[in-house]
Design a protein around this motif. Sequence first.
Motif, PDB file in Angstrom:
ATOM      1  N   ARG A  58       0.815  -1.204   0.000  1.00 48.51           N
ATOM      2  CA  ARG A  58       0.000   0.000   0.000  1.00 48.51           C
ATOM      3  C   ARG A  58       0.858   1.267   0.000  1.00 48.51           C
ATOM      4  O   ARG A  58       1.849   1.363   0.728  1.00 48.51           O
ATOM      5  CB  ARG A  58      -0.896   0.061   1.239  1.00 48.51           C
ATOM      6  CG  ARG A  58      -1.995  -0.971   1.290  1.00 48.51           C
ATOM      7  CD  ARG A  58      -2.863  -0.770   2.525  1.00 48.51           C
ATOM      8  NE  ARG A  58      -3.917  -1.771   2.583  1.00 48.51           N
ATOM      9  CZ  ARG A  58      -4.103  -2.619   3.593  1.00 48.51           C
ATOM     10  NH1 ARG A  58      -3.294  -2.573   4.641  1.00 48.51           N
ATOM     11  NH2 ARG A  58      -5.084  -3.494   3.555  1.00 48.51           N
ATOM     12  N   SER A  59       0.424   2.238  -0.793  1.00 48.68           N
ATOM     13  CA  SER A  59       0.843   3.619  -0.593  1.00 48.68           C
ATOM     14  C   SER A  59      -0.249   4.259   0.245  1.00 48.68           C
ATOM     15  O   SER A  59      -1.437   4.189  -0.100  1.00 48.68           O
ATOM     16  CB  SER A  59       0.995   4.331  -1.940  1.00 48.68           C
ATOM     17  OG  SER A  59       1.306   5.689  -1.740  1.00 48.68           O
ATOM     18  N   GLY A  87       4.902   2.452  -9.519  1.00 55.64           N
ATOM     19  CA  GLY A  87       3.943   1.847  -8.603  1.00 55.64           C
ATOM     20  C   GLY A  87       4.610   1.170  -7.425  1.00 55.64           C
ATOM     21  O   GLY A  87       5.820   0.921  -7.405  1.00 55.64           O
ATOM     22  N   THR A  88       3.818   0.881  -6.408  1.00 60.53           N
ATOM     23  CA  THR A  88       4.302   0.124  -5.257  1.00 60.53           C
ATOM     24  C   THR A  88       4.186  -1.359  -5.602  1.00 60.53           C
ATOM     25  O   THR A  88       3.359  -2.091  -5.046  1.00 60.53           O
ATOM     26  CB  THR A  88       3.500   0.487  -3.994  1.00 60.53           C
ATOM     27  OG1 THR A  88       2.099   0.399  -4.272  1.00 60.53           O
ATOM     28  CG2 THR A  88       3.825   1.905  -3.549  1.00 60.53           C
ATOM     29  N   PHE A  89       5.048  -1.768  -6.511  1.00 64.22           N
ATOM     30  CA  PHE A  89       5.018  -3.097  -7.115  1.00 64.22           C
ATOM     31  C   PHE A  89       6.444  -3.465  -7.476  1.00 64.22           C
ATOM     32  O   PHE A  89       7.172  -2.667  -8.055  1.00 64.22           O
ATOM     33  CB  PHE A  89       4.132  -3.070  -8.369  1.00 64.22           C
ATOM     34  CG  PHE A  89       3.955  -4.405  -9.046  1.00 64.22           C
ATOM     35  CD1 PHE A  89       2.815  -5.163  -8.803  1.00 64.22           C
ATOM     36  CD2 PHE A  89       4.895  -4.893  -9.938  1.00 64.22           C
ATOM     37  CE1 PHE A  89       2.636  -6.395  -9.435  1.00 64.22           C
ATOM     38  CE2 PHE A  89       4.728  -6.114 -10.574  1.00 64.22           C
ATOM     39  CZ  PHE A  89       3.595  -6.865 -10.315  1.00 64.22           C
ATOM     40  N   GLY A 558      -1.980  -4.862  -0.885  1.00 66.91           N
ATOM     41  CA  GLY A 558      -1.154  -4.508  -2.027  1.00 66.91           C
ATOM     42  C   GLY A 558      -1.399  -3.082  -2.487  1.00 66.91           C
ATOM     43  O   GLY A 558      -1.854  -2.232  -1.718  1.00 66.91           O
ATOM     44  N   ASP A 559      -1.073  -2.801  -3.751  1.00 64.64           N
ATOM     45  CA  ASP A 559      -1.218  -1.435  -4.269  1.00 64.64           C
ATOM     46  C   ASP A 559      -2.676  -1.108  -4.558  1.00 64.64           C
ATOM     47  O   ASP A 559      -3.587  -1.809  -4.114  1.00 64.64           O
ATOM     48  CB  ASP A 559      -0.318  -1.228  -5.496  1.00 64.64           C
ATOM     49  CG  ASP A 559      -0.668  -2.144  -6.661  1.00 64.64           C
ATOM     50  OD1 ASP A 559      -1.855  -2.485  -6.843  1.00 64.64           O
ATOM     51  OD2 ASP A 559       0.261  -2.528  -7.408  1.00 64.64           O
ATOM     52  N   TRP A 560      -2.917  -0.046  -5.309  1.00 64.65           N
ATOM     53  CA  TRP A 560      -4.249   0.515  -5.492  1.00 64.65           C
ATOM     54  C   TRP A 560      -5.179  -0.353  -6.349  1.00 64.65           C
ATOM     55  O   TRP A 560      -6.385  -0.102  -6.367  1.00 64.65           O
ATOM     56  CB  TRP A 560      -4.127   1.894  -6.136  1.00 64.65           C
ATOM     57  CG  TRP A 560      -3.442   1.852  -7.480  1.00 64.65           C
ATOM     58  CD1 TRP A 560      -2.104   1.860  -7.711  1.00 64.65           C
ATOM     59  CD2 TRP A 560      -4.074   1.785  -8.764  1.00 64.65           C
ATOM     60  NE1 TRP A 560      -1.840   1.802  -9.062  1.00 64.65           N
ATOM     61  CE2 TRP A 560      -3.036   1.769  -9.733  1.00 64.65           C
ATOM     62  CE3 TRP A 560      -5.400   1.768  -9.192  1.00 64.65           C
ATOM     63  CZ2 TRP A 560      -3.292   1.704 -11.101  1.00 64.65           C
ATOM     64  CZ3 TRP A 560      -5.659   1.710 -10.557  1.00 64.65           C
ATOM     65  CH2 TRP A 560      -4.612   1.672 -11.505  1.00 64.65           C
ATOM     66  N   ILE A 587      -0.602   5.275  -6.322  1.00 60.42           N
ATOM     67  CA  ILE A 587      -1.874   5.868  -5.899  1.00 60.42           C
ATOM     68  C   ILE A 587      -2.167   5.408  -4.473  1.00 60.42           C
ATOM     69  O   ILE A 587      -1.937   4.246  -4.117  1.00 60.42           O
ATOM     70  CB  ILE A 587      -3.017   5.438  -6.847  1.00 60.42           C
ATOM     71  CG1 ILE A 587      -2.717   5.924  -8.275  1.00 60.42           C
ATOM     72  CG2 ILE A 587      -4.367   5.962  -6.370  1.00 60.42           C
ATOM     73  CD1 ILE A 587      -3.659   5.373  -9.327  1.00 60.42           C
ATOM     74  N   THR A 588      -2.655   6.306  -3.660  1.00 57.20           N
ATOM     75  CA  THR A 588      -3.012   5.966  -2.284  1.00 57.20           C
ATOM     76  C   THR A 588      -4.056   4.844  -2.267  1.00 57.20           C
ATOM     77  O   THR A 588      -4.973   4.819  -3.092  1.00 57.20           O
ATOM     78  CB  THR A 588      -3.573   7.205  -1.562  1.00 57.20           C
ATOM     79  OG1 THR A 588      -2.571   8.222  -1.561  1.00 57.20           O
ATOM     80  CG2 THR A 588      -3.961   6.881  -0.130  1.00 57.20           C
TER      81      THR A 588
END
Length: 626
Positions: A58-59, A87-89, A558-560, A587-588
């Motif tokens: 997560r962001s 991305g947070t990936f 995970g991410d968005w 993205i948050t």
Amino acid sequence: MKYTMKKMFFSILLALFAFFATATAQCRYDMKTIQREKLNRGVVAVKSRMGKVYVTWRSLGSDKKGEPFQVYRNGELLTKKALTTGGTFFEDKKPLTNQDATYEVRGGGLNGSYTLRADAPAGYIAIPLEKPQGGMTPDSVTYDYVANDCSIGDVDGDGQYEIFLKWEPTNYKDNSHDGFTGNVFIDCYTLEGKRLWRIDLGKNIRAGAHYTQFMVYDFDGDGKAEMMCKTADGTTDGTGAVIGDASKDWRRPVPTATNPNKRKQEKHQMGRILDGPEFLTVFDGKTGRNLCTVDYVPSRGSVNVWGDEYGNRVDRFLAGVAYLDGKRPSAVFCRGYYSRTVIAAWDWDGRQLRQHWVFDTDQPEWNSYAGQGNHNLRIADFDGDGCDEICIGSMAVDHDGRGLYNTGFGHGDAIHLVPEPDGKLYIWDCHENKRDGVDLREAATGKIIFQHSLPNDVGRCLAADIDPTNPGHELWSISEKGIYNTKGEVLHDTMPDKLTINFAIWWDGDLLREQLDRAAVYKYDYEQNKVKRIARFDGCAFNNHTKSNPCLQADILGDWREEVVTRTKDSDELRIYVSGSPTQYRITCLEEDIPYRLSVATQNVGYNQPPEPGFYLGPDNMSYLK
């Protein structure tokens, strides 16, 4: 050169306009005072089908723009330099061993880790289920159980969601049909697969899409989620304690009359529950314990005031969560939408369940709002006052329990919140009366932007940004022949095959939304006006027949991007599918957007609808990127 400079100038102006449009969007919650969940980093590691591992996290809103992250495996640094863009990936391309691997993400003052088991499946997290035992009804019909709707809540305050699962008996009924059903059960599972508790709603709660709407949320602000739902005599909580009188059986019996007319009436009411007490119960999210039980509001009273004589429309229920004071969440429970409609709002402070307000179309001031409800609802701050409004179809109710507006278009099966790039919120609604078709309206005022009157029942409609050549959302319905923009203009005058009207989902790496239907994800090709399948969930089945819903779709971890929670065909397992597509966008977490979180909470209600945020997420306004 002059042309390039001019183009850059207008691009900057457009970006500034997009920024200020977002800054002045109608959802204006005070994020400093509003009660919210405190999520952890949400790290998850999943094997790909190619044998590699993708790690995603997560962001959070507390992270600064360009927050640096480092990724480790079993203590070994995998990222040569901190990840500050994209991305947070992260894809781990190093070969895996036959041992478990612990992945850790560090950054933002909130680290997180996830242990990937050596025998983990590819593409999803597996949660083994404990299926309830089937049975036989009083009229000698046997039944089994199927994993049905899910919801999420953090029951222990660690920042990670748990899964709440409703078990539906295979003999569940639509309200229009007579007959007995098996009991409804609700379980709570951790993401690691541990069942925390089981609640048995008992024989005096009928099974079906319109009977049990369960709201999972941290209502009292202690950092731990509760669950609220309608209960009755014989409901057994997660600790084994019984609510009401367990000896009571309020189900209408098997017909015994010999007179044909009397027997027909008895048959039409067989298995229905038209007598006996009705309760609203708050359950502890961690233990399933009954914390508080009060009388359900409104009571059923005389069955015929809800629209029929045999008990179809009296038991049409909706529910939701709303920040009616702009600070704390209230539970909202509704009864009726074909004729009389009552909405009761409740506040839970950890000790008492207090009534916030009641809206009733039997009140003379609101008589015209009768018969305007849907099988679902949307909740957000429509008018920019920092408090939530409630739209349950063609009518909307303000945060103070007073009517906001009523279009008079009547009942429908689906409804969508449509946030546009200019910051305005709209409602896209379809109708069942073979007259009013579909309409797009301003969420705050009910002003009709456009309407297509149609002579048929428009059962489903959908809104999503699937075409980057058209600014904002695209709109379509099951009865339309084309795709429209939010001005009502035709973008494509033919509807491509397989363009679903069920769910929309952010799945791949771009900012357009995909479609989710029948255990698969589909991508719209806007250049060819065609649809192609990009993911399939083998061995799984979606629920609710033609509605084709997953157990849940939401940004769980995970991410968005959104995860898909679905059952296997035999209901022996829940699977949480996580997108393996890389994304360049940071993205948050969508759950931190209040309207999105509320729509996840209400996804299990009636005819399930996809979650929708209160801000525009798409390629036409990217001021939300971090």
